[in-house]
Design a protein around this motif. Structure first.
Motif, PDB file in Angstrom:
ATOM      1  N   GLU A 163      66.325  58.833  42.417  1.00  0.00           N
ATOM      2  CA  GLU A 163      65.001  58.714  41.808  1.00  0.00           C
ATOM      3  C   GLU A 163      64.685  57.258  41.511  1.00  0.00           C
ATOM      4  OE1 GLU A 163      63.095  59.869  37.601  1.00  0.00           O
ATOM      5  OE2 GLU A 163      63.997  61.557  38.671  1.00  0.00           O
ATOM      6  N   SER A 164      65.672  56.487  41.052  1.00  0.00           N
ATOM      7  CA  SER A 164      65.408  55.082  40.725  1.00  0.00           C
ATOM      8  C   SER A 164      65.118  54.266  41.970  1.00  0.00           C
ATOM      9  CB  SER A 164      66.568  54.474  39.928  1.00  0.00           C
ATOM     10  OG  SER A 164      67.721  54.387  40.718  1.00  0.00           O
ATOM     11  N   ALA A 165      65.583  54.732  43.130  1.00  0.00           N
ATOM     12  CA  ALA A 165      65.266  54.042  44.374  1.00  0.00           C
ATOM     13  C   ALA A 165      63.822  54.316  44.789  1.00  0.00           C
ATOM     14  CB  ALA A 165      66.214  54.475  45.481  1.00  0.00           C
ATOM     15  N   GLN A 166      63.208  55.351  44.207  1.00  0.00           N
ATOM     16  CA  GLN A 166      61.853  55.714  44.591  1.00  0.00           C
ATOM     17  C   GLN A 166      60.818  55.350  43.525  1.00  0.00           C
ATOM     18  OE1 GLN A 166      61.692  59.781  45.929  1.00  0.00           O
ATOM     19  NE2 GLN A 166      63.624  59.568  46.988  1.00  0.00           N
ATOM     20  N   ASN A 167      61.271  55.017  42.312  1.00  0.00           N
ATOM     21  CA  ASN A 167      60.363  54.707  41.213  1.00  0.00           C
ATOM     22  C   ASN A 167      60.922  53.573  40.370  1.00  0.00           C
ATOM     23  OD1 ASN A 167      58.357  56.998  41.409  1.00  0.00           O
ATOM     24  ND2 ASN A 167      60.273  58.124  41.269  1.00  0.00           N
ATOM     25  N   LEU A 168      60.016  52.813  39.792  1.00  0.00           N
ATOM     26  CA  LEU A 168      60.389  51.702  38.932  1.00  0.00           C
ATOM     27  C   LEU A 168      59.339  51.626  37.837  1.00  0.00           C
ATOM     28  CD1 LEU A 168      61.958  48.945  38.493  1.00  0.00           C
ATOM     29  CD2 LEU A 168      60.235  47.946  39.979  1.00  0.00           C
ATOM     30  N   THR A 169      59.771  51.592  36.582  1.00  0.00           N
ATOM     31  CA  THR A 169      58.838  51.518  35.471  1.00  0.00           C
ATOM     32  C   THR A 169      59.239  50.374  34.551  1.00  0.00           C
ATOM     33  OG1 THR A 169      58.516  53.904  35.560  1.00  0.00           O
ATOM     34  CG2 THR A 169      57.805  52.806  33.562  1.00  0.00           C
ATOM     35  N   GLN A 222      52.979  52.359  45.547  1.00  0.00           N
ATOM     36  CA  GLN A 222      51.824  52.608  44.689  1.00  0.00           C
ATOM     37  C   GLN A 222      52.168  52.053  43.314  1.00  0.00           C
ATOM     38  OE1 GLN A 222      51.785  56.923  45.114  1.00  0.00           O
ATOM     39  NE2 GLN A 222      49.889  56.759  46.281  1.00  0.00           N
ATOM     40  N   CYS A 223      51.331  51.154  42.819  1.00  0.00           N
ATOM     41  CA  CYS A 223      51.538  50.542  41.511  1.00  0.00           C
ATOM     42  C   CYS A 223      50.485  51.069  40.542  1.00  0.00           C
ATOM     43  CB  CYS A 223      51.424  49.025  41.601  1.00  0.00           C
ATOM     44  SG  CYS A 223      52.620  48.256  42.692  1.00  0.00           S
ATOM     45  N   ILE A 241      53.788  49.333  33.846  1.00  0.00           N
ATOM     46  CA  ILE A 241      53.624  49.423  35.293  1.00  0.00           C
ATOM     47  C   ILE A 241      54.648  50.418  35.813  1.00  0.00           C
ATOM     48  CG2 ILE A 241      55.133  47.429  35.754  1.00  0.00           C
ATOM     49  CD1 ILE A 241      53.307  46.906  38.238  1.00  0.00           C
ATOM     50  N   GLU A 242      54.184  51.296  36.657  1.00  0.00           N
ATOM     51  CA  GLU A 242      55.074  52.217  37.363  1.00  0.00           C
ATOM     52  C   GLU A 242      54.831  52.005  38.845  1.00  0.00           C
ATOM     53  OE1 GLU A 242      56.027  56.925  38.170  1.00  0.00           O
ATOM     54  OE2 GLU A 242      54.460  56.398  36.735  1.00  0.00           O
ATOM     55  N   ILE A 243      55.917  51.771  39.575  1.00  0.00           N
ATOM     56  CA  ILE A 243      55.829  51.599  41.023  1.00  0.00           C
ATOM     57  C   ILE A 243      56.534  52.784  41.661  1.00  0.00           C
ATOM     58  CG2 ILE A 243      56.377  50.152  43.008  1.00  0.00           C
ATOM     59  CD1 ILE A 243      56.403  47.747  41.127  1.00  0.00           C
ATOM     60  N   ARG A 244      55.827  53.456  42.548  1.00  0.00           N
ATOM     61  CA  ARG A 244      56.373  54.603  43.277  1.00  0.00           C
ATOM     62  C   ARG A 244      56.422  54.270  44.756  1.00  0.00           C
ATOM     63  NH1 ARG A 244      52.204  59.004  40.794  1.00  0.00           N
ATOM     64  NH2 ARG A 244      52.645  58.594  38.590  1.00  0.00           N
ATOM     65  N   SER A 245      57.538  54.567  45.380  1.00  0.00           N
ATOM     66  CA  SER A 245      57.622  54.390  46.825  1.00  0.00           C
ATOM     67  C   SER A 245      57.082  55.643  47.494  1.00  0.00           C
ATOM     68  CB  SER A 245      59.058  54.108  47.262  1.00  0.00           C
ATOM     69  OG  SER A 245      59.899  55.195  46.935  1.00  0.00           O
ATOM     70  N   SER A 246      56.307  55.447  48.553  1.00  0.00           N
ATOM     71  CA  SER A 246      55.684  56.563  49.270  1.00  0.00           C
ATOM     72  C   SER A 246      56.215  56.699  50.689  1.00  0.00           C
ATOM     73  CB  SER A 246      54.170  56.356  49.344  1.00  0.00           C
ATOM     74  OG  SER A 246      53.635  56.126  48.074  1.00  0.00           O
ATOM     75  N   THR A 247      56.984  55.700  51.123  1.00  0.00           N
ATOM     76  CA  THR A 247      57.539  55.699  52.476  1.00  0.00           C
ATOM     77  C   THR A 247      58.983  55.204  52.403  1.00  0.00           C
ATOM     78  OG1 THR A 247      56.936  53.404  52.941  1.00  0.00           O
ATOM     79  CG2 THR A 247      55.274  55.097  53.479  1.00  0.00           C
ATOM     80  N   GLU A 248      59.685  55.326  53.500  1.00  0.00           N
ATOM     81  CA  GLU A 248      61.051  54.806  53.561  1.00  0.00           C
ATOM     82  C   GLU A 248      61.045  53.288  53.383  1.00  0.00           C
ATOM     83  OE1 GLU A 248      65.018  54.701  53.461  1.00  0.00           O
ATOM     84  OE2 GLU A 248      63.809  56.535  53.434  1.00  0.00           O
ATOM     85  N   THR A 249      60.039  52.610  53.935  1.00  0.00           N
ATOM     86  CA  THR A 249      59.918  51.160  53.779  1.00  0.00           C
ATOM     87  C   THR A 249      59.735  50.797  52.309  1.00  0.00           C
ATOM     88  OG1 THR A 249      58.949  50.989  55.982  1.00  0.00           O
ATOM     89  CG2 THR A 249      58.607  49.131  54.502  1.00  0.00           C
ATOM     90  N   GLY A 250      58.894  51.542  51.613  1.00  0.00           N
ATOM     91  CA  GLY A 250      58.700  51.318  50.179  1.00  0.00           C
ATOM     92  C   GLY A 250      59.974  51.563  49.405  1.00  0.00           C
ATOM     93  N   LYS A 251      60.692  52.602  49.757  1.00  0.00           N
ATOM     94  CA  LYS A 251      61.967  52.909  49.092  1.00  0.00           C
ATOM     95  C   LYS A 251      62.949  51.752  49.282  1.00  0.00           C
ATOM     96  CE  LYS A 251      65.571  56.425  48.974  1.00  0.00           C
ATOM     97  NZ  LYS A 251      66.026  57.705  49.525  1.00  0.00           N
ATOM     98  N   CYS A 277      62.229  48.639  49.632  1.00  0.00           N
ATOM     99  CA  CYS A 277      61.794  47.548  48.748  1.00  0.00           C
ATOM    100  C   CYS A 277      62.363  47.747  47.348  1.00  0.00           C
ATOM    101  CB  CYS A 277      60.269  47.484  48.667  1.00  0.00           C
ATOM    102  SG  CYS A 277      59.491  46.799  50.114  1.00  0.00           S
ATOM    103  N   LEU A 278      62.283  48.968  46.836  1.00  0.00           N
ATOM    104  CA  LEU A 278      62.788  49.226  45.487  1.00  0.00           C
ATOM    105  C   LEU A 278      64.312  49.170  45.441  1.00  0.00           C
ATOM    106  CD1 LEU A 278      60.324  51.922  44.112  1.00  0.00           C
ATOM    107  CD2 LEU A 278      60.257  49.434  43.904  1.00  0.00           C
TER     108      LEU A 278
END
Length: 168
Positions: free
Chosen positions: A10-16, A134-135, A146-156, A158-159
């Motif tokens: 989950e932490s790889a997909q979201n950051l708060t 998505q920020c 701020i909450e950042i959510r990854s929506s793709t593998e590329t976004g994941k 990044c996190l």
């Protein structure tokens, strides 16, 4: 304040994060810039004054841009070229209809050679390409979250890079 995550996946997909003021938002943007690369699409959500342009300013400074960063509210897009990388900062706040995005001719800007940061992406409906990140910026009496959510593998990825770089 630290992120609250239940699992590593989950932490790889979201950051708060809590950002106390404009200066912390700029610093956060500078750190986030180290995780970004060409081909990324980032959607920025939040009410007027939530810090979307401030975050973008921090990202641009983190990428090495040292000039004034202004909101693209009236121009719809501000274009930045930094070390061969194009960063397009869009603001669709003034759109009244989804078709305005199509008519503006922005589709070609979203490519593997650029980073696209989009304020008010909901104003373009489902016509925009899918965001990698998505920020979500929410204001409080003091500061913002701020909450950042990854929506793709590329976004994941990044996190994951964010967490690897000890930006926690």
């Amino acid at each position: 304040m630290h992120s609250i995550h239940s699992t590593d996946a989950e932490s790889a997909q979201n950051l708060t994060r809590y950002l106390a003021d404009e200066e912390e938002t700029l610093k956060f943007g500078k750190k986030l810039a180290a995780c970004l690369h060409s081909g990324l699409i980032i959607h920025l959500f939040g009410n007027l004054g939530a810090g979307k342009t401030t975050l973008t300013r921090g990202i641009l400074h983190g990428l090495g841009y040292s000039h004034i960063v202004k909101s693209p509210t009236y121009n719809l897009v501000e274009i930045y070229k930094i070390s061969g990388l194009y960063l397009y900062h869009f603001d669709f706040y003034r759109f009244n209809d989804y078709s305005e995005w199509e008519e503006a001719g922005f589709r070609d800007y979203f490519n593997s050679d650029s980073i696209c940061l989009v304020e008010w992406p909901e104003k373009a409906g489902n016509l925009l390409p899918k965001a990698d990140l998505q920020c979500f910026l929410n204001m409080f009496d003091s500061g913002r979250n701020i909450e950042i959510r990854s929506s793709t593998e590329t976004g994941k990825q990044c996190l994951i890079h964010w967490n690897t770089e000890k930006n926690i």
